[in-house]
Design a protein around this motif. Structure first.
Motif, mmCIF file in Angstrom:
data_model
loop_
_atom_site.group_PDB
_atom_site.id
_atom_site.type_symbol
_atom_site.label_atom_id
_atom_site.label_comp_id
_atom_site.label_asym_id
_atom_site.label_seq_id
_atom_site.Cartn_x
_atom_site.Cartn_y
_atom_site.Cartn_z
ATOM 1 N N VAL A 175 14.671 11.008 62.360
ATOM 2 C CA VAL A 175 16.072 10.740 62.708
ATOM 3 C C VAL A 175 16.232 10.634 64.223
ATOM 4 C CG1 VAL A 175 18.403 11.692 62.635
ATOM 5 C CG2 VAL A 175 16.953 11.810 60.611
ATOM 6 N N ALA A 176 15.489 11.462 64.964
ATOM 7 C CA ALA A 176 15.565 11.401 66.425
ATOM 8 C C ALA A 176 15.036 10.078 66.966
ATOM 9 C CB ALA A 176 14.777 12.566 67.032
ATOM 10 N N LEU A 177 14.115 9.456 66.215
ATOM 11 C CA LEU A 177 13.589 8.153 66.614
ATOM 12 C C LEU A 177 14.507 7.008 66.227
ATOM 13 C CD1 LEU A 177 9.810 8.644 65.732
ATOM 14 C CD2 LEU A 177 10.837 8.555 68.010
ATOM 15 N N GLY A 178 15.612 7.319 65.555
ATOM 16 C CA GLY A 178 16.576 6.285 65.196
ATOM 17 C C GLY A 178 16.427 5.740 63.801
ATOM 18 N N SER A 180 16.959 5.473 59.773
ATOM 19 C CA SER A 180 17.979 5.829 58.798
ATOM 20 C C SER A 180 17.378 6.776 57.756
ATOM 21 C CB SER A 180 18.535 4.583 58.118
ATOM 22 O OG SER A 180 17.520 3.930 57.360
ATOM 23 N N TRP A 181 18.249 7.271 56.856
ATOM 24 C CA TRP A 181 17.760 8.206 55.845
ATOM 25 C C TRP A 181 16.755 7.529 54.924
ATOM 26 C CZ3 TRP A 181 18.028 8.506 50.470
ATOM 27 C CH2 TRP A 181 17.674 9.746 49.915
ATOM 28 N N SER A 182 17.022 6.297 54.509
ATOM 29 C CA SER A 182 16.099 5.580 53.619
ATOM 30 C C SER A 182 14.785 5.266 54.321
ATOM 31 C CB SER A 182 16.751 4.292 53.117
ATOM 32 O OG SER A 182 17.078 3.437 54.198
ATOM 33 N N GLN A 183 14.833 4.904 55.601
ATOM 34 C CA GLN A 183 13.603 4.647 56.351
ATOM 35 C C GLN A 183 12.789 5.918 56.525
ATOM 36 O OE1 GLN A 183 15.365 2.909 59.889
ATOM 37 N NE2 GLN A 183 14.760 0.839 59.258
ATOM 38 N N THR A 184 13.475 7.033 56.734
ATOM 39 C CA THR A 184 12.771 8.304 56.858
ATOM 40 C C THR A 184 12.034 8.659 55.578
ATOM 41 O OG1 THR A 184 14.404 9.101 58.454
ATOM 42 C CG2 THR A 184 13.074 10.759 57.322
ATOM 43 N N MET A 185 12.698 8.454 54.439
ATOM 44 C CA MET A 185 12.050 8.744 53.170
ATOM 45 C C MET A 185 10.861 7.832 52.928
ATOM 46 S SD MET A 185 13.588 11.303 51.754
ATOM 47 C CE MET A 185 12.947 11.115 50.100
ATOM 48 N N ARG A 186 11.030 6.544 53.231
ATOM 49 C CA ARG A 186 10.007 5.559 52.899
ATOM 50 C C ARG A 186 8.815 5.605 53.848
ATOM 51 N NH1 ARG A 186 13.076 1.716 53.270
ATOM 52 N NH2 ARG A 186 12.448 0.699 55.201
ATOM 53 N N ARG A 187 9.061 5.845 55.126
ATOM 54 C CA ARG A 187 7.995 5.728 56.115
ATOM 55 C C ARG A 187 7.386 7.074 56.536
ATOM 56 N NH1 ARG A 187 10.635 1.356 60.390
ATOM 57 N NH2 ARG A 187 10.958 -0.354 58.887
ATOM 58 N N THR A 188 8.147 8.143 56.389
ATOM 59 C CA THR A 188 7.672 9.435 56.897
ATOM 60 C C THR A 188 7.426 10.454 55.803
ATOM 61 O OG1 THR A 188 8.910 9.049 58.951
ATOM 62 C CG2 THR A 188 8.188 11.310 58.501
ATOM 63 N N VAL A 189 8.415 10.660 54.939
ATOM 64 C CA VAL A 189 8.347 11.766 53.994
ATOM 65 C C VAL A 189 7.448 11.448 52.809
ATOM 66 C CG1 VAL A 189 9.690 13.259 52.487
ATOM 67 C CG2 VAL A 189 10.614 12.585 54.703
ATOM 68 N N LEU A 190 7.683 10.323 52.124
ATOM 69 C CA LEU A 190 6.911 10.007 50.917
ATOM 70 C C LEU A 190 5.409 9.883 51.171
ATOM 71 C CD1 LEU A 190 9.258 7.533 48.980
ATOM 72 C CD2 LEU A 190 8.616 9.867 48.356
ATOM 73 N N PRO A 191 4.957 9.223 52.257
ATOM 74 C CA PRO A 191 3.493 9.172 52.481
ATOM 75 C C PRO A 191 2.863 10.559 52.621
ATOM 76 C CG PRO A 191 4.588 7.504 53.805
ATOM 77 C CD PRO A 191 5.669 8.361 53.219
ATOM 78 N N GLN A 192 3.566 11.508 53.257
ATOM 79 C CA GLN A 192 3.014 12.854 53.406
ATOM 80 C C GLN A 192 3.111 13.658 52.113
ATOM 81 O OE1 GLN A 192 3.918 14.934 57.212
ATOM 82 N NE2 GLN A 192 5.283 13.217 57.613
ATOM 83 N N ALA A 193 4.088 13.311 51.282
ATOM 84 C CA ALA A 193 4.262 14.041 50.025
ATOM 85 C C ALA A 193 3.227 13.653 48.978
ATOM 86 C CB ALA A 193 5.666 13.790 49.477
ATOM 87 N N MET A 194 2.487 12.575 49.195
ATOM 88 C CA MET A 194 1.537 12.101 48.187
ATOM 89 C C MET A 194 0.478 13.140 47.865
ATOM 90 S SD MET A 194 2.503 9.228 47.088
ATOM 91 C CE MET A 194 1.036 8.687 46.215
ATOM 92 N N ARG A 195 0.100 13.966 48.856
ATOM 93 C CA ARG A 195 -0.935 14.980 48.617
ATOM 94 C C ARG A 195 -0.492 15.982 47.556
ATOM 95 N NH1 ARG A 195 -2.082 19.884 51.089
ATOM 96 N NH2 ARG A 195 -0.379 19.534 52.560
ATOM 97 N N VAL A 196 0.817 16.237 47.483
ATOM 98 C CA VAL A 196 1.351 17.155 46.479
ATOM 99 C C VAL A 196 1.690 16.427 45.188
ATOM 100 C CG1 VAL A 196 3.215 18.815 46.014
ATOM 101 C CG2 VAL A 196 2.246 18.636 48.308
ATOM 102 N N ILE A 197 2.022 15.149 45.288
ATOM 103 C CA ILE A 197 2.468 14.391 44.115
ATOM 104 C C ILE A 197 1.299 13.971 43.232
ATOM 105 C CG2 ILE A 197 3.561 12.220 43.405
ATOM 106 C CD1 ILE A 197 5.364 12.466 45.852
ATOM 107 N N ILE A 198 0.158 13.636 43.826
ATOM 108 C CA ILE A 198 -0.949 13.048 43.069
ATOM 109 C C ILE A 198 -1.485 13.952 41.958
ATOM 110 C CG2 ILE A 198 -3.366 12.294 43.235
ATOM 111 C CD1 ILE A 198 -1.368 10.184 44.030
#
Length: 305
Positions: A175-178, A180-198
């Motif tokens: 968010v500090a980088l500008g 949006s909420w959807s971009q944060t989920m798609r580019r930052t959060v979901l890729p890191q969550a894959m280790r727990v999701i798989i």
């Protein structure tokens, strides 16, 4: 001093008991005429059985693809600040997790009786598309939809748990980088969550493979268990045909487990607790250095860099 490893006689005794039990079971199964191993060998590679394996894989793959996509959407809706999206996703999960999958498949089998036709357009004015559901012979389609919609509810919770495992600092930085909420989920959060999701997703895939045996409620009987049941209904030998179906389920499940292992290892890069050779060397240097010399141990910062 010479280190002498501890002796564990109990482990050897337990291992011997397990081996004896396994040998007795295998011998009993091999000499028991009720298993009809000749019939088992006859139908193991039968074309109808192999066709059933193909349909089972098709049901599993298509249903899981739809379930994963829909599950991600539902998880994002659950985490959305929009209350309409959040409560809509909650109601979906409440319905599909609160009713048995077999009951849901029965409803999908009765779908042409419940909704005889579907009209798409503007209510009470213009009709764009008309579907006569009773003319459809789409048991396979209804089976895929029924399995996918049920599985999506569980995938949504798996994805939500994976997203929740990512630190809040990651979202705040995005968010500090500008973003949006959807971009944060798609580019930052979901890729890191894959280790727990798989890992749980792999378990759900294996579970889906076995759940396909319930699509007889649609009714659809061309998958593996349906084929074995149809053959046993003709030759009146259900036991060897059940063994045939179980063998193929075990084979496919074993392949999926191997794939899950390598996929988990791929997404676990950088998360291993084992120290690298460089870190061990730095640790040894730090231990041999005098107190206050300023020698630092290279840790996770190097890994992150």
């Amino acid at each position: 001093m010479k280190a002498v490893p501890l002796r564990h006689p109990g482990q050897w005794i337990a291992a011997a008991v397990v081996v004896i039990v396994v040998v007795l079971f295998v011998y009993g199964a091999a000499t028991n005429g009720a298993y009809r191993w000749d019939t088992y060998a006859k139908y193991l590679f039968d074309n109808r059985i192999l066709s059933g394996v193909g349909y089972t894989l098709a049901l599993t793959v298509l249903a899981m693809i739809i379930a994963i996509i829909l599950g991600v959407v539902l998880a994002v809706m659950r985490l959305s600040p929009n209350p309409v999206l959040r409560y809509t996703a909650w109601v979906y999960l409440w319905i599909f997790r609160g009713t048995p999958v077999y009951v849901q498949l029965v409803f999908w089998g009765l779908f042409p009786s419940i909704y005889k036709q579907i009209d798409l357009g503007i209510p009470f004015s213009v009709q764009f598309v008309h579907f006569d559901i009773q003319d459809w012979n789409a048991a396979f389609l209804f089976a895929v939809v029924g399995l996918a919609l049920n599985e999506a509810a569980y995938m949504a919770e798996i994805v939500r748990a994976g997203v929740s495992s990512v630190g809040e600092g990651q979202s705040e930085a995005s968010v500090a980088l500008g973003m949006s909420w959807s971009q944060t989920m798609r580019r930052t959060v979901l890729p890191q969550a894959m280790r727990v999701i798989i890992p749980p997703t792999g378990n759900e895939l294996i579970s889906m493979l076995k759940t396909t045996s319930l699509v007889a409620a649609v009714p659809f009987s061309l998958e593996l268990y349906g084929r074995a049941r149809d053959i046993s209904g003709v030759n009146f030998q259900p036991i060897p045909l059940l063994m045939v179906a179980s063998t193929w389920y075990l084979v496919v499940t074993s392949v999926l487990m191997v794939g899950q292992f390598y996929l988990e290892r791929h997404y676990s890069k950088g998360a291993s607790r084992q120290m690298t050779a460089r870190q061990l060397k730095a640790l040894a240097a730090a231990q041999n250095a005098p107190l206050g010399s300023g020698v630092a141990v290279e840790g996770e910062s190097d890994e992150r860099r």
